[in-house]
Design an enzyme around this catalytic site. Structure first.
Site, PDB file in Angstrom:
ATOM      1  N   ASP A 106       0.841  -1.190   0.000  1.00  6.99           N
ATOM      2  CA  ASP A 106       0.000   0.000   0.000  1.00  6.99           C
ATOM      3  C   ASP A 106       0.881   1.246   0.000  1.00  6.99           C
ATOM      4  OD1 ASP A 106      -2.683   1.175   0.282  1.00  6.99           O
ATOM      5  OD2 ASP A 106      -1.937   1.838   2.239  1.00  6.99           O
ATOM      6  N   GLU A 118       1.877  -0.191  -4.904  1.00  6.61           N
ATOM      7  CA  GLU A 118       0.798   0.708  -5.309  1.00  6.61           C
ATOM      8  C   GLU A 118       1.412   2.047  -5.710  1.00  6.61           C
ATOM      9  OE1 GLU A 118      -3.232   2.983  -3.694  1.00  6.61           O
ATOM     10  OE2 GLU A 118      -1.624   2.414  -2.307  1.00  6.61           O
TER      11      GLU A 118
END
Length: 625
Positions: free
Chosen positions: A359, A388
């Site tokens: 993330d 990400e």
């Protein structure tokens, strides 16, 4: 400016080899100019060191058989200039050309959009072209050649036979039926005061493994599953514990084992840039039997966080007080997440996880990602690390630091949001086919080939509006037709296709939380589901779609087409957004009798709407609209 110069960074006549190169590679660079002045190459290395290299004049007619984009049939006096450079250092090398013309100096560099390809002549120092230089590395074939399915666990399926919700949280909101529309319960400050749950769990994922197998899925990416107060779990409370609403260690291990038996891997969401304020580590609300960093400077976790004034002033993710930032390079934190024998990464990979999606990778220091990659590969040489990143990740600058994602020591893959933006932008009518092609060719040029063929090619996620909703905004009646075009493109383009749970069932939904509704079991759009299975089946069947080269075909504004080629076989994908018949013209020397009836001279003419696949090894033409 009455002067001619030309260079195309995406043509091997002007730059060879194409695209990113391994460290130590020799790269040949060429430019054509009007008249025979003196031309230099300005080369800027990743470290900032710059060198100016005099180029050598050659016969410009040598390009006649090599170049697609330059017209050599003009009356100008043209000169071809060439040089070779050896790129020893990993990183992004930049270059542009300096042209001395009768006491004036001109420059030739990248275009204003920084997309590579044909450049621009200027009187001032230009935007430079990019060459990515990397150390060679391998990406596991199971990932590179697979199909990903993303699951937001609370909204996928409740695996309990009686439909009960396991271990509901204190002060939470439970929906009355599975079909309810999700909503947030917030206060006047827009803070969530009660988290809402539907009751999906890991047992539910296990029960739906046969469904995912039939859909063609080979990799399941789970949104965070560790204990947390929220339904989305991006506010970790305990990295070493499955949220009790989802299951426990044994159920997770069972999921990994049963998925593996069906040829599927499990990838977890790693949220390592911040924790939850309501956690063992921070414990702002005193809900845990631990001495949290918020409670005391004597906490074993205090050094993880960045307090300006203890306890209420601390650095947090994007200003959200419920997401206190951690110092990822703190030794104790690094050991806990990565290095210890019983680290977070070690535990979940020992139970069967095959990799991690990081993330907000931009928030993680390069040193942290390098250490994490080293650990993942040590635990499982076939493990993967995905970041990400929302932009072109090859030249990403975050917090004034030039990131090193693709230089060989960090990421295997990234979330390909530029792919989504280009494809949906074209289908919605926001950009032309030419601009879409340029956007995607820029990624092809900038990413190491291994990475380009491994990017997570998504058209929707938990962070975006549902793809069908986006496509219906401009023309509701055409939405499903446009979605089929998007799927055809996604499933035949280089990279790893990602299906966000429910998109295959025709789910609609705007921004969060409407894009996180429950999967409509028993109420799927069967037409759309059949279409997905048809395209995933084609991708799994044909090696050309996993390994084939990529060449875009020149088309009119409403049509995008490209050709994949592998071991003498070819496949062409074309999509037509107009809703009216458009002509696709393809140069062909096909010997196949099935194709000869469609050929006029040296060209193939096909009028079509929607999506079209032309499989030229069989040969069959598949109209998939």
């Amino acid at each position: 400016m009455n002067f001619y110069a030309f260079h195309n960074s995406q043509e091997e006549a002007f730059r060879a080899p194409f695209g990113a190169v391994e460290e130590g590679a020799e790269v040949a660079l060429s430019i054509i100019t009007e008249g025979c002045q003196t031309v230099f190459l300005e080369l800027v290395h990743f470290t900032g060191y710059s060198e100016r290299i005099m180029m050598t004049k050659a016969d410009y007619k040598e390009l006649a058989d090599d170049s697609r984009t330059i017209n050599l049939g003009n009356d100008r006096e043209l000169c071809l200039w060439r040089t070779e450079v050896v790129l020893q250092d990993t990183g992004i090398a930049h270059y542009y050309f300096v042209i001395e013309d009768n006491k004036r100096i001109l420059y030739y560099g990248n275009n204003n959009e920084k997309l590579g390809g044909e450049g621009t002549l200027t009187e001032e120092k230009p935007i430079p072209f990019q060459i990515t230089v990397y150390r060679p590395f391998d990406i596991p074939a199971w990932y590179r050649e697979g199909i990903i399915y993303q699951i937001f666990v609370d909204r996928f399926f409740n695996g309990n036979e009686d439909g009960r919700i396991d271990n509901p949280k204190k002060n939470s909101f439970l929906y009355g039926t599975w079909e309810d529309e999700p909503m947030y319960i917030k206060n006047s400050k827009e803070e969530v005061v009660r988290w809402d749950f539907f009751g999906g769990n890991l047992k539910g994922v296990i029960k739906k493994l046969p469904y995912l197998k039939e859909l063609g899925v080979t990799c399941i990416y789970l949104n965070p599953i560790f204990e947390a107060a929220s339904n989305h779990k991006y506010d970790a409370a305990d990295y070493k514990k499955i949220d009790p609403m989802f299951g426990d260690d044994d159920i997770f291990k069972e999921l990994c084992t049963k998925a593996g038996d069906l040829g599927m891997k499990i990838v977890l969401d790693g949220v390592f840039s911040h924790t939850g304020a309501d956690s063992i580590y921070f414990n702002r609300y005193g809900n845990y039997n631990s001495l949290g960093a918020y409670q005391s400077e004597d906490s074993p976790y205090y050094s993880w966080y960045q307090f300006r004034k203890h306890p209420d002033e601390y650095k947090c993710w994007w200003g959200f007080k419920n997401h206190p930032d951690v110092n990822e390079l703190n030794n104790d934190y690094m050991n806990f997440i990565i290095k210890d024998k019983d680290s977070v990464v070690s535990k979940w990979m020992s139970l069967g996880a095959s990799g991690w999606r990081l993330d907000v990778a931009d928030e993680l220091p390069d040193e942290f990602i390098k250490a994490l990659r080293k650990k993942v590969k040590a635990l499982n040489k076939e493990g993967v690390l995905i970041g990400e990143v929302w932009e072109d990740a090859s030249n990403k600058v975050a917090y004034d630091v030039k990131r090193e994602y693709f230089f060989g020591e960090e990421l295997d893959s990234v979330t390909n949001y530029p792919f989504k933006d280009a494809l949906l932008g074209f289908l919605r009518g926001d950009i032309s086919s030419e601009y879409m092609r340029r956007k995607l060719m820029s990624l092809y040029e900038n990413y190491p080939k291994e990475v380009f063929y491994s990017t997570m090619n998504l058209i929707g996620t938990h962070d975006t509006e549902r793809v069908l909703t986006l496509l219906e905004e401009r023309n509701h009646e055409k939405g499903k037709e446009l979605l089929k075009m998007a799927i055809a493109f996604q499933m035949t383009f280089p990279g790893v296709p990602l299906i966000y749970y429910g998109d295959e069932a025709g789910m609609r939904g705007g921004r969060d939380p409407k894009n996180r509704a429950t999967y409509p079991w028993g109420k799927e759009d069967q037409e759309m589901l059949h279409y997905y299975r048809k395209l995933t089946g084609l991708r799994k069947e044909l090696d050309i779609l996993k390994k084939g080269s990529l060449t875009f075909i020149d088309t009119e504004e409403d049509v995008v087409a490209f050709c994949r080629e592998y071991q003498g076989e070819k496949l062409i994908t074309a999509i037509n957004r107009s809703g009216e018949a458009r002509r696709l013209v393809i140069n062909t020397d096909s010997p196949y009798p099935e194709l000869r009836d469609l050929v006029s001279g040296e060209e193939l003419y096909i009028d079509f709407t929607g999506s079209l696949l032309i499989e030229r090894y069989g040969i069959k033409i598949i109209k998939v609209n």
